[in-house]
Design an enzyme around this catalytic site. Structure first.
Site, PDB file in Angstrom:
ATOM      1  N   ASP A 196      18.680  -9.832 -33.514  1.00 17.14           N
ATOM      2  CA  ASP A 196      17.378 -10.509 -33.582  1.00 17.14           C
ATOM      3  C   ASP A 196      17.474 -11.977 -33.189  1.00 17.14           C
ATOM      4  OD1 ASP A 196      16.420  -8.148 -34.509  1.00 17.14           O
ATOM      5  OD2 ASP A 196      15.545  -8.968 -36.354  1.00 17.14           O
TER       6      ASP A 196
ATOM      7  N   ASP B   9      12.470   0.964 -33.927  1.00 14.55           N
ATOM      8  CA  ASP B   9      13.518   0.201 -34.608  1.00 14.55           C
ATOM      9  C   ASP B   9      14.576   1.133 -35.204  1.00 14.55           C
ATOM     10  OD1 ASP B   9      14.633  -2.210 -35.473  1.00 14.55           O
ATOM     11  OD2 ASP B   9      12.703  -3.002 -36.111  1.00 14.55           O
TER      12      ASP B   9
HETATM   13  C1  GLA Z   1      14.039  -5.610 -36.758  1.00 17.47           C
HETATM   14  C2  GLA Z   1      13.750  -5.855 -35.282  1.00 17.47           C
HETATM   15  C3  GLA Z   1      12.786  -7.025 -35.143  1.00 17.47           C
HETATM   16  C4  GLA Z   1      11.498  -6.726 -35.890  1.00 17.47           C
HETATM   17  C5  GLA Z   1      11.797  -6.412 -37.363  1.00 17.47           C
HETATM   18  C6  GLA Z   1      10.584  -5.893 -38.095  1.00 17.47           C
HETATM   19  O1  GLA Z   1      14.757  -6.659 -37.341  1.00 17.47           O
HETATM   20  O2  GLA Z   1      14.926  -6.103 -34.575  1.00 17.47           O
HETATM   21  O3  GLA Z   1      12.514  -7.282 -33.765  1.00 17.47           O
HETATM   22  O4  GLA Z   1      10.849  -5.643 -35.279  1.00 17.47           O
HETATM   23  O5  GLA Z   1      12.813  -5.417 -37.478  1.00 17.47           O
HETATM   24  O6  GLA Z   1      10.851  -5.569 -39.427  1.00 17.47           O
END
Ligand code: GLA
Length: 373
Positions: A183, A126
């Site tokens: 996301d 991430d």
């Molecule tokens: C980010 C990623 C998500 C998830 C969250 C976890 O937002 O894009 O897919 O992994 O972090 O905290």
């Protein structure tokens, strides 16, 4: 490590967020086998954020939360492997993960070695809490290099949401898939936004490193960590069809211990999965008509997939002129089509393919074989 088709599997985040545990992962592994998901190709089981204690130990090692994972990660990885699945974990390029746990900045080689020792096969990486003056372009290279030299094949799943110009440089880093969108959440609006955002990025997708449109929300129905409104089954079908047509990785995000028959039918649609996994990995192209565009994709065996994804809020009717996809009237050829959701065979068609009515938020996906007219 080199990969030829989009990765498939399950990830804990969409439904479970921080509520993960050893027993959840073992039960999920069992179900992935029992439900035929592994056999269908979903072979990576990935634990997302929130698996750690808040501090590293005195040797700087990452410590799995003993309440959530009392047997440690090696034992859990062994169990997942014993089911024939591959085991995935999560870290981040900054000083903390997005949920505030220790992260791999300045520990890249040490952590990669640790993941290899635990038997990890997949690392989602991430992009939160990056120190100033350390661009993603550099930090993804650090982990890419560390993983490629950790002594184990570990798929590198880069998750920086397509920001910082990453379409230009992500393939330099050793990533095998990269999040090309923000996301996802469990709503039709999110499916529509991520789809539209993907149109201009399709040219970067292909063997070795795949555009990741984010984990699937199929079957969540408004329950879980990224729940918003939920979607109808028809909307989930369209969502799944788009991800397959565009050749995205397919990471299931629902609770596979509690799937409806309709969810099973969507996630286990063999023809759609075959389309996603088509080894030619050719770029889909748009054919603009009056309303929604047609999407067309030339496949490895000479077949042609064609689809309409109705992203609008009204029904649409359309015919696809075959001359627009490279099948001229004088070719003496026609297309015999199979509907990949109903299995109905229609045609052969010489001049145009009648798609009929596509309801709002619905889709039609056909696979055509070239035959003599
Ligand atoms: C980010 C990623 C998500 C998830 C969250 C976890 O937002 O894009 O897919 O992994 O972090 O905290």
């Amino acid at each position: 490590m080199y990969i030829q088709t989009p990765p498939m599997g399950w990830n804990s985040w969409n439904t479970f967020g921080p509520n993960i545990s050893d027993s959840l992962i073992r039960e999920t592994a069992d179900k992935m086998v029992e439900e035929g998901l592994l056999e269908a190709g979903y072979n990576y089981l990935v634990i997302d954020d929130c698996w750690l204690l808040r501090e590293r130990d005195e040797n700087g090692k990452l410590v799995p939360d003993p309440e959530k994972f009392p047997h440690g990660m090696k034992d859990l990885a062994d169990y997942v492997h014993s089911k024939g699945l591959k085991f995935g974990m999560y870290s981040c390029d900054g000083t903390m993960t997005c949920a505030g746990f220790p992260s791999s900045f300045d520990y890249e080689f040490q952590d990669a070695k640790q993941f290899a020792e635990w038997g990890v096969d997949f690392l989602k990486y991430d992009n939160c809490y990056r120190p100033v003056n350390f661009p993603g372009r550099l930090l993804y290279k650090r982990m890419g290099l560390a993983l490629a030299n950790c002594g184990r094949d570990i798929l590198f799943s880069a998750c920086n949401w397509g920001t910082d110009g990453s379409p230009e440089w992500i393939k330099e880093t050793g990533a095998h898939m990269w999040r090309s969108t923000g996301d996802i959440n469990d709503s039709w609006q999110s499916v529509k936004e991520l789809t539209e955002r993907q149109f201009d990025l399709l040219k970067t997708n292909g063997q070795g490193c795949f555009n990741d449109m984010d984990m699937l929300i199929v079957g969540m129905h408004g329950k879980g960590n990224v729940a918003v409104t939920g979607c109808t089954d028809e909307e989930y079908r369209t969502h799944f069809s788009i991800w397959c047509f565009f050749g995205s990785p397919l990471m299931i995000g629902c609770d596979v211990r509690d799937m409806s028959d309709e969810t099973r039918k969507i996630l286990l649609n063999k023809e759609l999965i075959r389309l996603d996994q088509d080894r030619a990995c050719r770029q889909p192209f748009r054919v603009e008509r009056w309303g929604d565009p047609f999407w067309v994709r030339f496949l490895e065996n000479g077949d042609v997939a064609v689809a309409i994804f109705n992203l609008q809020d009204t029904n649409t009717y359309a015919d696809l002129p075959l001359a627009d996809i490279g099948l001229a009237g004088r070719s003496g050829k026609a297309l015999r089509m199979k509907d990949l959701w109903t299995n109905e065979v229609i045609g052969p068609f010489r001049d145009h393919v009648p798609f009929g009515m596509i309801p709002a938020h619905g889709c039609r996906v056909l696979r055509g074989t070239v035959v003599d007219a």
